[in-house]
Design an enzyme around this catalytic site. Sequence first.
Site, PDB file in Angstrom:
ATOM      1  N   ASP A 194       0.862  -1.167   0.000  1.00  0.00           N
ATOM      2  CA  ASP A 194       0.000   0.000   0.000  1.00  0.00           C
ATOM      3  C   ASP A 194       0.913   1.235   0.000  1.00  0.00           C
ATOM      4  OD1 ASP A 194      -2.366   1.631   0.551  1.00  0.00           O
ATOM      5  OD2 ASP A 194      -1.569   1.805   2.571  1.00  0.00           O
ATOM      6  N   ASP A 204      -0.189   5.048   0.968  1.00  0.00           N
ATOM      7  CA  ASP A 204      -0.409   6.020   2.036  1.00  0.00           C
ATOM      8  C   ASP A 204      -0.318   5.368   3.415  1.00  0.00           C
ATOM      9  OD1 ASP A 204      -1.555   8.661   0.588  1.00  0.00           O
ATOM     10  OD2 ASP A 204      -2.218   6.864  -0.464  1.00  0.00           O
TER      11      ASP A 204
END
Length: 284
Positions: free
Chosen positions: A81, A83
């Site tokens: 991922d 963020d």
Amino acid sequence: MPLILQSLSPLANADLDTLRTVAGASAFERRADNVATADDCAPLTPALREALDAACAPRGIDWAVVPGGRKLSDFRLVAMDMDSTLITIECIDEIADFCGLKAEVSAITEAAMRGEITDFNESLRRRVALLKGLDASVLDRVYDERLRLSPGAENMLQTIQALGLRTLLVSGGFVHFTDKLKPRLKLDFTRANTLEIVDGKLTGNVVGEIVNADVKARTVREVCEQIGADPSQAIVMGDGSNDLKMMAVAGLSVAFRAKPVVRAQASVAFNHVGLDGLLNLFPH
């Protein structure tokens, strides 16, 4: 299965003695000042998991029980991922700060990451709609002024790339940032959302398919197929509830500074060490 302890600071002998008792292990072997392993940990029951969490958390120690006999080079893909995982910020929250709506947007972001908002598509549309009319130059300002890599990111990536593992950055965030990070970090694959921009302004809309939990999981499977790997040869790293489905298809999942719902379901949780804590879980 081996029990690995690691910390940002040297592990104290007294702490190792305490954790040896908690884990039912005969001894810990130091692999570095801040890394120790025991090969004869008791079976990882829910009760032992709770006991290790309770003993390790106040000591700033991360623990992991991983399959024995595997090397890091046995894996083929590391999917991340973006963020609050590969980078320290939530880009959409920082974009919203430029129009005075950071608190409102970040509240929606946090609720979505905790799993309290189950419709990720709707939560993203709500947040992006608040950005309508913002000058698109703000995206570059967020990247240049606020985006920082998470601790250990570059060391982790350089090491796994040298071992021949491929890399995927798959994000519910935006291609403006993944496209900049891809060449900078020599990433193999990226997938993210596209903000619509007309006449240099954000329209408040997202273009194309939204990268939600299902799309993230599908992307991991598709990239594995593309490189000729089984999903069991993938490592997935994330922090929010929309990462759970892609973490579930992987051979190893790492919750990084994650929400409780993610820590509870991941193979491994890094609450203290950096992303390069991954390098201590298996021989190379």
